[in-house]
Design a protein around this motif. Structure first.
Motif, PDB file in Angstrom:
ATOM      1  N   THR A   1       2.828   5.626   6.697  1.00 33.19           N
ATOM      2  CA  THR A   1       2.269   5.282   5.394  1.00 33.19           C
ATOM      3  C   THR A   1       0.856   4.733   5.547  1.00 33.19           C
ATOM      4  O   THR A   1      -0.052   5.099   4.790  1.00 33.19           O
ATOM      5  CB  THR A   1       3.165   4.248   4.688  1.00 33.19           C
ATOM      6  N   ALA A   2       0.674   3.840   6.522  1.00 30.16           N
ATOM      7  CA  ALA A   2      -0.651   3.272   6.761  1.00 30.16           C
ATOM      8  C   ALA A   2      -1.652   4.352   7.162  1.00 30.16           C
ATOM      9  O   ALA A   2      -2.792   4.368   6.690  1.00 30.16           O
ATOM     10  CB  ALA A   2      -0.566   2.199   7.849  1.00 30.16           C
TER      11      ALA A   2
ATOM     12  N   THR B   1      -7.497 -10.022   3.190  1.00 36.36           N
ATOM     13  CA  THR B   1      -6.379  -9.883   2.266  1.00 36.36           C
ATOM     14  C   THR B   1      -5.210  -9.202   2.952  1.00 36.36           C
ATOM     15  O   THR B   1      -5.330  -8.053   3.407  1.00 36.36           O
ATOM     16  CB  THR B   1      -6.810  -9.065   1.025  1.00 36.36           C
ATOM     17  N   GLU B   2      -4.079  -9.875   3.010  1.00 34.26           N
ATOM     18  CA  GLU B   2      -2.899  -9.337   3.675  1.00 34.26           C
ATOM     19  C   GLU B   2      -2.284  -8.222   2.828  1.00 34.26           C
ATOM     20  O   GLU B   2      -1.856  -8.433   1.693  1.00 34.26           O
ATOM     21  CB  GLU B   2      -1.851 -10.429   3.903  1.00 34.26           C
ATOM     22  N   LEU B   3      -2.250  -7.020   3.385  1.00 32.65           N
ATOM     23  CA  LEU B   3      -1.616  -5.870   2.751  1.00 32.65           C
ATOM     24  C   LEU B   3      -0.397  -5.478   3.576  1.00 32.65           C
ATOM     25  O   LEU B   3      -0.303  -5.821   4.755  1.00 32.65           O
ATOM     26  CB  LEU B   3      -2.604  -4.700   2.674  1.00 32.65           C
ATOM     27  N   PHE B   4       0.529  -4.742   2.966  1.00 32.32           N
ATOM     28  CA  PHE B   4       1.765  -4.379   3.662  1.00 32.32           C
ATOM     29  C   PHE B   4       2.073  -2.898   3.487  1.00 32.32           C
ATOM     30  O   PHE B   4       1.770  -2.309   2.441  1.00 32.32           O
ATOM     31  CB  PHE B   4       2.935  -5.237   3.152  1.00 32.32           C
TER      32      PHE B   4
ATOM     33  N   VAL C   1       0.833  -1.203   0.000  1.00 33.52           N
ATOM     34  CA  VAL C   1       0.000   0.000   0.000  1.00 33.52           C
ATOM     35  C   VAL C   1       0.869   1.255   0.000  1.00 33.52           C
ATOM     36  O   VAL C   1       1.814   1.367   0.782  1.00 33.52           O
ATOM     37  CB  VAL C   1      -0.951   0.015   1.214  1.00 33.52           C
ATOM     38  N   THR C   2       0.533   2.200  -0.859  1.00 39.09           N
ATOM     39  CA  THR C   2       1.233   3.479  -0.928  1.00 39.09           C
ATOM     40  C   THR C   2       0.535   4.492  -0.017  1.00 39.09           C
ATOM     41  O   THR C   2      -0.598   4.264   0.433  1.00 39.09           O
ATOM     42  CB  THR C   2       1.230   4.025  -2.363  1.00 39.09           C
TER      43      THR C   2
ATOM     44  N   ALA D   1      -2.730   6.386   4.154  1.00 38.65           N
ATOM     45  CA  ALA D   1      -3.667   5.647   3.308  1.00 38.65           C
ATOM     46  C   ALA D   1      -5.053   5.547   3.928  1.00 38.65           C
ATOM     47  O   ALA D   1      -6.029   5.227   3.234  1.00 38.65           O
ATOM     48  CB  ALA D   1      -3.122   4.254   3.026  1.00 38.65           C
ATOM     49  N   GLY D   2      -5.155   5.810   5.240  1.00 38.20           N
ATOM     50  CA  GLY D   2      -6.455   5.802   5.897  1.00 38.20           C
ATOM     51  C   GLY D   2      -6.677   4.665   6.867  1.00 38.20           C
ATOM     52  O   GLY D   2      -7.807   4.427   7.297  1.00 38.20           O
ATOM     53  N   HIS D   3      -5.617   3.967   7.255  1.00 44.06           N
ATOM     54  CA  HIS D   3      -5.732   2.858   8.199  1.00 44.06           C
ATOM     55  C   HIS D   3      -5.522   3.341   9.640  1.00 44.06           C
ATOM     56  O   HIS D   3      -5.046   4.456   9.864  1.00 44.06           O
ATOM     57  CB  HIS D   3      -4.702   1.780   7.865  1.00 44.06           C
ATOM     58  N   ARG D   4      -5.858   2.485  10.594  1.00 48.64           N
ATOM     59  CA  ARG D   4      -5.659   2.747  12.029  1.00 48.64           C
ATOM     60  C   ARG D   4      -5.094   1.495  12.680  1.00 48.64           C
ATOM     61  O   ARG D   4      -5.156   0.404  12.112  1.00 48.64           O
ATOM     62  CB  ARG D   4      -6.985   3.130  12.693  1.00 48.64           C
ATOM     63  N   PRO D   5      -4.558   1.581  13.920  1.00 49.40           N
ATOM     64  CA  PRO D   5      -4.027   0.386  14.587  1.00 49.40           C
ATOM     65  C   PRO D   5      -5.115  -0.641  14.898  1.00 49.40           C
ATOM     66  O   PRO D   5      -6.256  -0.293  15.211  1.00 49.40           O
ATOM     67  CB  PRO D   5      -3.418   0.945  15.884  1.00 49.40           C
ATOM     68  N   CYS D   6      -4.731  -1.908  14.822  1.00 49.09           N
ATOM     69  CA  CYS D   6      -5.626  -3.021  15.128  1.00 49.09           C
ATOM     70  C   CYS D   6      -5.785  -3.166  16.647  1.00 49.09           C
ATOM     71  O   CYS D   6      -4.794  -3.124  17.382  1.00 49.09           O
ATOM     72  CB  CYS D   6      -5.042  -4.297  14.534  1.00 49.09           C
ATOM     73  N   PHE D   7      -7.004  -3.379  17.111  1.00 48.59           N
ATOM     74  CA  PHE D   7      -7.252  -3.541  18.540  1.00 48.59           C
ATOM     75  C   PHE D   7      -7.003  -4.971  19.019  1.00 48.59           C
ATOM     76  O   PHE D   7      -7.105  -5.233  20.215  1.00 48.59           O
ATOM     77  CB  PHE D   7      -8.687  -3.137  18.888  1.00 48.59           C
TER      78      PHE D   7
END
Length: 204
Positions: free
Chosen positions: A77-78, A68-71, A7-8, A81-87
């Motif tokens: 960077t995450a 789906t495993e993304l990196f 992921v960019t 892209a719009g991600h947050r930490p996993c709980f």
């Protein structure tokens, strides 16, 4: 051939031999028979960032009908892209992020799905990455914020800009005052409130 799973900062998913410090997902967006992405780029508003190693578990990448495993190069960077930490696998980080989110955004007792709802509005516009105007001059952004100018992405650290690439960050002489904000505004306010994302070693 490398899989299309990196992921960019602009949220695109590309194929590259480089790997990152974090994994994560947006739901099921691949065909396990061919290990290729479907046309959609998300199937859930919960876009999370996970540890690459957790309790010794091993997953075949894109090998089954599961998420789906993304990196990602790093946490900045995450975030961009719009991600947050996993709980689940990053509970301590996720709780620190939630506390900073609440402080920065002036809310209390927010739940993960409520953060996901806000992030989903902030990261997408007509199915594409949403860019935001800068709330302050670019060099006054908090460490870990990311901006975009043209086709290039830049990380802000200690009041200086570093050019992002799949392999890491590098110095730049580019003038980026006219850049737009990649990091969702609510996440940016969490950074301003004290959350410190994990950055790739090249950022130092």
């Amino acid at each position: 051939m490398p899989l299309q799973n990196r992921v960019t900062p602009s949220g695109d998913i590309i194929a590259t031999t480089h790997r990152g410090q974090f994994t994560g997902n947006r739901g099921i967006i691949h065909d396990p028979a061919t290990k290729t992405l479907l046309r959609k780029r998300w199937s859930s508003p919960a876009w999370i960032t996970c540890l690459c190693e957790f309790r010794g578990w091993r997953r075949p990448v894109m090998g089954r009908r599961s998420w789906t495993e993304l990196f990602f190069l790093d946490e900045a960077t995450a975030f961009a892209a719009g991600h947050r930490p996993c709980f689940f696998c990053r509970r301590d980080d996720a709780n620190r992020f939630r506390a900073a989110w609440e402080k920065g955004n002036g809310v209390a007792d927010i739940r993960a799905r409520e953060m996901d709802s806000v992030l989903h509005r902030e990261r997408l516009e007509r199915g594409r990455k949403r860019l935001h105007p800068l709330p302050v001059p670019v060099m006054q952004l908090p460490d870990g914020a990311m901006v975009q100018l043209g086709e290039e992405s830049f990380l802000i650290v200690r009041g200086r800009a570093l050019r992002w690439s799949m392999a890491g960050y590098s110095k730049t002489e580019a003038t980026i005052e006219d850049a737009q904000l990649l990091t969702p505004p609510s996440t940016l306010r969490a950074l301003n409130a004290g959350y410190r994302p994990v950055l790739h070693p090249s950022a130092s």
